[in-house]
Design an enzyme around this catalytic site. Structure first.
Site, PDB file in Angstrom:
ATOM      1  N   ARG A 130       0.826  -1.215   0.000  1.00 33.95           N
ATOM      2  CA  ARG A 130       0.000   0.000   0.000  1.00 33.95           C
ATOM      3  C   ARG A 130       0.859   1.263   0.000  1.00 33.95           C
ATOM      4  O   ARG A 130       0.475   2.294   0.564  1.00 33.95           O
ATOM      5  CB  ARG A 130      -0.975   0.020   1.174  1.00 33.95           C
ATOM      6  CG  ARG A 130      -1.771  -1.260   1.355  1.00 33.95           C
ATOM      7  CD  ARG A 130      -2.423  -1.751   0.089  1.00 33.95           C
ATOM      8  NE  ARG A 130      -3.140  -3.018   0.286  1.00 33.95           N
ATOM      9  CZ  ARG A 130      -3.780  -3.643  -0.698  1.00 33.95           C
ATOM     10  NH1 ARG A 130      -3.781  -3.163  -1.930  1.00 33.95           N
ATOM     11  NH2 ARG A 130      -4.417  -4.770  -0.475  1.00 33.95           N
TER      12      ARG A 130
ATOM     13  N   HIS B 255     -16.070   0.475   0.832  1.00 35.86           N
ATOM     14  CA  HIS B 255     -15.414  -0.651   0.156  1.00 35.86           C
ATOM     15  C   HIS B 255     -15.973  -0.926  -1.236  1.00 35.86           C
ATOM     16  O   HIS B 255     -16.274  -2.070  -1.582  1.00 35.86           O
ATOM     17  CB  HIS B 255     -15.532  -1.906   1.018  1.00 35.86           C
ATOM     18  CG  HIS B 255     -14.183  -2.563   1.241  1.00 35.86           C
ATOM     19  ND1 HIS B 255     -13.341  -2.868   0.201  1.00 35.86           N
ATOM     20  CD2 HIS B 255     -13.537  -2.953   2.363  1.00 35.86           C
ATOM     21  CE1 HIS B 255     -12.241  -3.429   0.678  1.00 35.86           C
ATOM     22  NE2 HIS B 255     -12.317  -3.471   1.996  1.00 35.86           N
TER      23      HIS B 255
ATOM     24  N   TRP C 123     -14.742  -9.564   0.892  1.00 33.66           N
ATOM     25  CA  TRP C 123     -13.794  -8.788   0.083  1.00 33.66           C
ATOM     26  C   TRP C 123     -14.489  -8.203  -1.151  1.00 33.66           C
ATOM     27  O   TRP C 123     -13.854  -7.607  -2.000  1.00 33.66           O
ATOM     28  CB  TRP C 123     -12.614  -9.675  -0.366  1.00 33.66           C
ATOM     29  CG  TRP C 123     -11.634  -9.981   0.724  1.00 33.66           C
ATOM     30  CD1 TRP C 123     -11.605  -9.439   1.978  1.00 33.66           C
ATOM     31  CD2 TRP C 123     -10.534 -10.909   0.673  1.00 33.66           C
ATOM     32  NE1 TRP C 123     -10.563  -9.968   2.705  1.00 33.66           N
ATOM     33  CE2 TRP C 123      -9.883 -10.878   1.925  1.00 33.66           C
ATOM     34  CE3 TRP C 123     -10.031 -11.772  -0.313  1.00 33.66           C
ATOM     35  CZ2 TRP C 123      -8.763 -11.667   2.227  1.00 33.66           C
ATOM     36  CZ3 TRP C 123      -8.925 -12.550  -0.024  1.00 33.66           C
ATOM     37  CH2 TRP C 123      -8.295 -12.502   1.238  1.00 33.66           C
TER      38      TRP C 123
ATOM     39  N   LYS D  53       0.576  -8.908  13.795  1.00 36.77           N
ATOM     40  CA  LYS D  53      -0.692  -9.207  13.119  1.00 36.77           C
ATOM     41  C   LYS D  53      -0.827 -10.726  13.152  1.00 36.77           C
ATOM     42  O   LYS D  53      -0.001 -11.432  12.574  1.00 36.77           O
ATOM     43  CB  LYS D  53      -0.634  -8.706  11.674  1.00 36.77           C
ATOM     44  CG  LYS D  53      -1.807  -9.143  10.792  1.00 36.77           C
ATOM     45  CD  LYS D  53      -1.736  -8.500   9.409  1.00 36.77           C
ATOM     46  CE  LYS D  53      -2.858  -8.965   8.492  1.00 36.77           C
ATOM     47  NZ  LYS D  53      -2.840  -8.300   7.176  1.00 36.77           N
TER      48      LYS D  53
ATOM     49  N   ASN E 271       2.487  -7.840   7.620  1.00 39.85           N
ATOM     50  CA  ASN E 271       2.516  -9.174   7.007  1.00 39.85           C
ATOM     51  C   ASN E 271       3.989  -9.550   6.974  1.00 39.85           C
ATOM     52  O   ASN E 271       4.673  -9.409   5.977  1.00 39.85           O
ATOM     53  CB  ASN E 271       1.912  -9.126   5.608  1.00 39.85           C
ATOM     54  CG  ASN E 271       0.446  -8.721   5.672  1.00 39.85           C
ATOM     55  OD1 ASN E 271      -0.315  -9.216   6.493  1.00 39.85           O
ATOM     56  ND2 ASN E 271       0.055  -7.770   4.839  1.00 39.85           N
TER      57      ASN E 271
ATOM     58  N   ARG F  94      -2.362  -6.339  17.147  1.00 41.69           N
ATOM     59  CA  ARG F  94      -3.387  -5.723  16.298  1.00 41.69           C
ATOM     60  C   ARG F  94      -4.762  -6.376  16.464  1.00 41.69           C
ATOM     61  O   ARG F  94      -4.873  -7.596  16.556  1.00 41.69           O
ATOM     62  CB  ARG F  94      -2.969  -5.773  14.829  1.00 41.69           C
ATOM     63  CG  ARG F  94      -1.743  -4.934  14.564  1.00 41.69           C
ATOM     64  CD  ARG F  94      -1.356  -4.968  13.118  1.00 41.69           C
ATOM     65  NE  ARG F  94      -2.052  -3.997  12.305  1.00 41.69           N
ATOM     66  CZ  ARG F  94      -2.604  -4.268  11.123  1.00 41.69           C
ATOM     67  NH1 ARG F  94      -2.622  -5.501  10.653  1.00 41.69           N
ATOM     68  NH2 ARG F  94      -3.178  -3.317  10.416  1.00 41.69           N
TER      69      ARG F  94
ATOM     70  N   GLU G 282      -4.482   4.245   0.731  1.00 43.07           N
ATOM     71  CA  GLU G 282      -4.892   3.019   0.057  1.00 43.07           C
ATOM     72  C   GLU G 282      -6.306   3.130  -0.515  1.00 43.07           C
ATOM     73  O   GLU G 282      -6.578   2.652  -1.611  1.00 43.07           O
ATOM     74  CB  GLU G 282      -4.828   1.847   1.058  1.00 43.07           C
ATOM     75  CG  GLU G 282      -5.384   0.552   0.515  1.00 43.07           C
ATOM     76  CD  GLU G 282      -5.368  -0.581   1.548  1.00 43.07           C
ATOM     77  OE1 GLU G 282      -4.859  -0.368   2.662  1.00 43.07           O
ATOM     78  OE2 GLU G 282      -5.860  -1.678   1.217  1.00 43.07           O
TER      79      GLU G 282
ATOM     80  N   LYS H 178      -7.711  -0.290  14.483  1.00 42.49           N
ATOM     81  CA  LYS H 178      -7.938   0.641  13.369  1.00 42.49           C
ATOM     82  C   LYS H 178      -9.066   1.604  13.726  1.00 42.49           C
ATOM     83  O   LYS H 178      -9.984   1.232  14.469  1.00 42.49           O
ATOM     84  CB  LYS H 178      -8.303  -0.115  12.099  1.00 42.49           C
ATOM     85  CG  LYS H 178      -7.118  -0.831  11.477  1.00 42.49           C
ATOM     86  CD  LYS H 178      -7.436  -1.363  10.076  1.00 42.49           C
ATOM     87  CE  LYS H 178      -6.232  -2.153   9.559  1.00 42.49           C
ATOM     88  NZ  LYS H 178      -6.385  -2.620   8.180  1.00 42.49           N
TER      89      LYS H 178
ATOM     90  N   ASP I 180     -11.979  -1.078   7.651  1.00 39.34           N
ATOM     91  CA  ASP I 180     -10.633  -0.986   7.108  1.00 39.34           C
ATOM     92  C   ASP I 180     -10.317   0.359   6.434  1.00 39.34           C
ATOM     93  O   ASP I 180     -10.305   0.425   5.209  1.00 39.34           O
ATOM     94  CB  ASP I 180     -10.417  -2.121   6.094  1.00 39.34           C
ATOM     95  CG  ASP I 180      -8.970  -2.264   5.705  1.00 39.34           C
ATOM     96  OD1 ASP I 180      -8.131  -1.615   6.335  1.00 39.34           O
ATOM     97  OD2 ASP I 180      -8.681  -3.020   4.763  1.00 39.34           O
TER      98      ASP I 180
ATOM     99  N   ARG J 242     -18.540  -8.604   9.059  1.00 41.90           N
ATOM    100  CA  ARG J 242     -17.115  -8.338   9.288  1.00 41.90           C
ATOM    101  C   ARG J 242     -16.917  -7.177  10.257  1.00 41.90           C
ATOM    102  O   ARG J 242     -15.969  -7.169  11.047  1.00 41.90           O
ATOM    103  CB  ARG J 242     -16.418  -8.038   7.943  1.00 41.90           C
ATOM    104  CG  ARG J 242     -14.975  -7.678   8.118  1.00 41.90           C
ATOM    105  CD  ARG J 242     -14.232  -7.613   6.806  1.00 41.90           C
ATOM    106  NE  ARG J 242     -13.022  -6.803   6.966  1.00 41.90           N
ATOM    107  CZ  ARG J 242     -12.261  -6.402   5.969  1.00 41.90           C
ATOM    108  NH1 ARG J 242     -12.554  -6.742   4.722  1.00 41.90           N
ATOM    109  NH2 ARG J 242     -11.191  -5.671   6.196  1.00 41.90           N
TER     110      ARG J 242
ATOM    111  N   GLU K 282      -6.175 -12.432   7.900  1.00 40.42           N
ATOM    112  CA  GLU K 282      -5.797 -12.461   6.486  1.00 40.42           C
ATOM    113  C   GLU K 282      -4.651 -13.442   6.220  1.00 40.42           C
ATOM    114  O   GLU K 282      -3.668 -13.125   5.572  1.00 40.42           O
ATOM    115  CB  GLU K 282      -5.433 -11.046   6.011  1.00 40.42           C
ATOM    116  CG  GLU K 282      -6.621 -10.090   6.117  1.00 40.42           C
ATOM    117  CD  GLU K 282      -6.353  -8.688   5.609  1.00 40.42           C
ATOM    118  OE1 GLU K 282      -5.195  -8.270   5.641  1.00 40.42           O
ATOM    119  OE2 GLU K 282      -7.317  -8.034   5.174  1.00 40.42           O
TER     120      GLU K 282
HETATM  121  C1  BDP Z   1      -5.701  -3.736   4.516  1.00 42.52           C
HETATM  122  C2  BDP Z   1      -4.697  -3.781   3.421  1.00 42.52           C
HETATM  123  C3  BDP Z   1      -3.722  -4.915   3.555  1.00 42.52           C
HETATM  124  C4  BDP Z   1      -3.164  -4.934   4.950  1.00 42.52           C
HETATM  125  C5  BDP Z   1      -4.273  -4.993   5.953  1.00 42.52           C
HETATM  126  C6  BDP Z   1      -3.774  -4.862   7.382  1.00 42.52           C
HETATM  127  O1  BDP Z   1      -5.387  -3.881   2.197  1.00 42.52           O
HETATM  128  O2  BDP Z   1      -2.730  -4.742   2.582  1.00 42.52           O
HETATM  129  O3  BDP Z   1      -2.297  -5.992   5.113  1.00 42.52           O
HETATM  130  O4  BDP Z   1      -5.149  -3.922   5.768  1.00 42.52           O
HETATM  131  O5  BDP Z   1      -3.961  -3.799   7.944  1.00 42.52           O
HETATM  132  O6  BDP Z   1      -6.209  -2.443   4.509  1.00 42.52           O
HETATM  133  O7  BDP Z   1      -3.219  -5.806   7.939  1.00 42.52           O
END
Ligand code: BDP
Length: 723
Positions: free
Chosen positions: A188, A541, A563, A307, A230, A344, A413, A380, A385, A356, A311
């Site tokens: 991002r 989204h 998604w 994290k 990640n 997180r 993003e 967050k 998101d 979600r 995901e």
């Molecule tokens: C989302 C992003 C992704 C991130 C994720 C996160 O699309 O790339 O890894 O959040 O915050 O907004 O872990």
């Protein structure tokens, strides 16, 4: 007085502009808000008489950095740096230091007892019969922060008489999270590649790292997570730890601590263990040794960001353990060193069919009180998101026994990548000033995250960095304002983002009122414009799959329901919006009762969040008296109109700043206008197909049929995720 100088400077610049003369100096944005270009003559003369000599030692790296910055700033702004002196011999001395380091400052007997480690005072004083300005911290870092503040006064044309400034940060950990991968890409990221030159570190330490540290220190940022959430387990191998330590050494004088994102399964991947179970003694031993190894290299290491079970990332639930078990594993190995875990809360399950928006709360709320003392839960700002607009996350206020750390996204993003001019100050301010009502009126999100509501000494705010190798650092000059406002709000979440925009403009571009005023207005309106042309009235989204570029409300190509845009807008022939009331997913009831009551009631829900909480018919009557369908089209159209206006504003400002930065913003605004139009037209075409209604009179039809927008596909979009 200062205003007078600004006006004079303004008149002179306008004259220059009307004669077609742009300021000559070519600029590329590298200097950020620390340009220190010469002030207008009269202001410089005024400032010079109040900065006629500098008493500041360089006995420690941090005080040396403060002195160097003062010299650099004053030289640039005033034409020449004031002479250095050991004592005060004339009126107008600037004295910077701590009570312990400077006998002169000790003589002042200033009350510094409430400053803590990072606070400072800037005070007009009399020393040995001379008027002087003292910049005083309890600790060296306070002196550095105070020095930057003092320079900001000059940069923004403030009076320097009768100064009585006391500043103490309200939030303890003020952290930039870099989503930088070890291969140099940035998840991002829209400003080039990672500024960490991992391959050449630790032998080559780019001077850019020092400029990065200066910029952060100037706004009070005191922590940096170097790598992507990640995370690659390799970051914990000796070779990478050496590289991280080289960066930590550059940052140390600037009060910045290094943190690392860690991969939960690292004991398996780089430790040769068979499990990463947090309750396994071998796993605990591995993390303890690893942590000790890190602190040997970086004694001031900040801690870990994790994290987990989100995901596709590994986590404690892989071993039937809770998030608290996972976080406490790290907490225990970090505690002896004074480190923290930033765990997180961005967690939503692969398998859960629940909304979600509810999942993070459902997962974490029951764990309140189960985390060890050095764990912060990083949440967050919204429940989903980083959308252009979301309500605040219901976790704020719901976990009084756990320090909650704010996570904002600075990189855009979901807000137009590098090119769209979107000042995020109003978004941050909207969230921070939201009242959670957790303990009655006034329990704002800001009071949750600064620790005051629940009496937590540990507090934090993180921003996902928008920084890369582009010369301008952030992919556009205006994106720098988002880095800036994040830092200023992390220092004090109660600051006005309009005031912050103004000071940023003065430092970054010009003190000329004729420039400052329209640009502040343009910035302040820019976020609402983006909401309008992307996701008005509580929509979210609707972006393209995976890369999140452009509109794709129709898209169902990704494997997970949550998604896909239709999951969020739920438009059909009858109506649109996600029913999150008691008749729907009941997400509204995750909020404190008075807030829940208003979100449950369509009439009380703010219309800005209408479709977030309610599924309403297309002919639903809005407060304006118009139908929802009308208002939706009107908002999309308004967004485009606003961007057109931003372009016009900018067109009138040609000549006030250097040509290079002027032209770049002009070009980016034309991209933004084109893309805003695309967003509007594509969304209206799609929702019209859903509603089956004619376009309300007076609104232009989309430029192309829906099939055209649906047919667009994009390759090599920047910033794509690595997983
Ligand atoms: C989302 C992003 C992704 C991130 C994720 C996160 O699309 O790339 O890894 O959040 O915050 O907004 O872990």
């Amino acid at each position: 007085m200062a205003l007078f100088f600004r006006t004079i400077a303004g008149v002179m610049l306008m004259l220059a502009a009307s004669l077609g003369m742009a300021p000559a100096h070519a600029e590329d944005g590298y200097e950020l808000w620390l340009r220190y270009h010469p002030l207008a003559a009269q202001q410089a003369q005024y400032d010079r008489s109040r900065a006629s000599q500098l008493v500041a030692d360089a006995a420690t790296p941090t005080r040396a950095a403060a002195r160097a910055e003062l010299l650099r700033g004053l030289r640039g702004l005033l034409g020449a740096a004031p002479p250095l002196s050991d004592t005060v011999t004339r009126s107008g001395a600037i004295i910077a230091g701590t009570t312990a380091s400077s006998p002169l400052i000790a003589e002042l007997h200033l009350d510094t007892s409430k400053l803590g480690k990072e606070g400072y005072v800037i005070r007009s004083v009399t020393l040995h019969g001379h008027a002087a300005i003292a910049i005083v911290g309890n600790d060296d870092i306070g002196v550095l922060y105070g020095s930057f503040h003092f320079l900001r006064l000059l940069q923004t044309g403030q009076p320097l008489d009768h100064l009585a400034i006391t500043e103490v940060p309200r939030v303890k950990l003020r952290v930039l999270d870099h989503w930088d991968n070890l291969n140099g890409s940035v998840e991002r990221g829209y400003a080039g590649t990672s500024i960490w030159d991992w391959w050449k570190l630790p032998d080559w330490v780019s001077p850019r790292y020092t400029d990065y540290a200066r910029a952060n220190a100037s706004i009070g940022i005191n922590g940096v997570v170097l790598n992507n959430v990640n995370a690659d387990a390799l970051i914990l191998t000796p070779a990478y730890l050496q590289k991280a330590a080289a960066l930590a050494a550059v940052f140390r004088p600037y009060g910045i601590h290094v943190y690392l994102s860690v991969r939960f399964s690292a004991p398996i991947e780089i430790g040769g263990l068979k499990t990463a179970d947090p309750l396994d003694p071998e796993v605990q031993r591995w993390w303890r040794q690893k942590t000790d190894e890190i602190y040997k290299l970086m004694p001031d290491f900040g801690g870990f960001l994790v994290k987990a079970n989100s995901e596709g990332q590994p986590g404690p639930q892989d071993y039937k353990r809770t998030h608290a078990d996972g976080a406490n594993l790290f907490a225990d190995v970090l505690a002896p060193h004074g480190g923290v875990v930033m765990w997180r809360a961005f967690v939503y399950s692969q398998s859960s069919a629940d909304d979600r928006a509810k999942q993070a709360y459902s997962e974490f709320k029951p764990l309140d009180g189960r985390f060890h003392a050095n764990v912060l839960l990083q949440v967050k700002n919204g429940p989903i998101d980083f959308q252009p607009r979301e309500p605040f996350s219901p976790l704020f206020g719901a976990m009084p026994k756990t320090p909650l750390m704010m996570e904002f996204q600075i990189t855009k993003e979901y807000l137009g990548f590098a090119t769209h001019l979107v000042y995020l100050g109003p978004l941050y301010e909207e969230v921070l000033s939201s009242d959670t009502m957790a303990q009655g009126k006034g329990s704002t999100v800001a009071t949750v995250i600064d620790g005051s509501l629940d009496g937590h000494a540990l507090s934090g705010m993180a921003g996902i960095a928008n920084i890369g190798t582009d010369r301008d650092w952030c992919g556009s000059d205006f994106n720098q304002a988002n880095w800036y406002v994040f830092g200023r709000l992390a220092w004090n979440p109660a600051l006005s983002t309009r005031a912050i925009a103004e000071e940023w403009i003065r430092m970054t571009f010009s003190n000329d009122e004729a420039f400052v005023k329209p640009v502040v207005d343009m910035m302040m309106g820019s976020r609402e414009a983006a909401v309008d042309y992307m996701t008005p009235l509580g929509l979210a989204h609707l972006m393209g799959p995976g890369h999140h570029y452009g509109p794709a409300p129709w898209d169902t190509s990704l494997p997970r329901a949550d998604w896909r845009p239709p999951y969020y807008h739920r438009a059909d022939h009858q109506g649109i919006g996600f029913d999150r009331t008691r008749t729907g997913s009941d997400a509204a009831d995750q909020y404190a009762p008075p807030i829940a009551a208003s979100f449950n009631d369509v009439k009380q829900t703010p219309e800005t969040l209408l479709l977030w909480f309610h599924h309403v018919p297309w002919d639903y009557r809005m407060r304006s008296g118009h139908t929802l369908w009308y208002e939706l089209v009107a908002h999309y159209t308004q967004g485009v109109t606003d961007v057109k206006r931003m372009r016009e504003t900018w067109q009138h400002l040609d000549g006030y700043i250097d040509a290079d930065r002027y032209r770049k913003t002009a070009a980016f605004l034309s991209i933004q206008e084109r893309e805003a139009q695309w967003w509007r037209d594509a969304c209206i075409a799609y929702f019209q197909q859903m509603s089956g209604l004619p376009l309300p009179p007076g609104f232009a039809p989309p430029q192309h049929p829906l099939s055209y927008y649906e047919s667009l596909s994009f390759h090599n979009v920047p910033g794509q995720s690595s997983w």
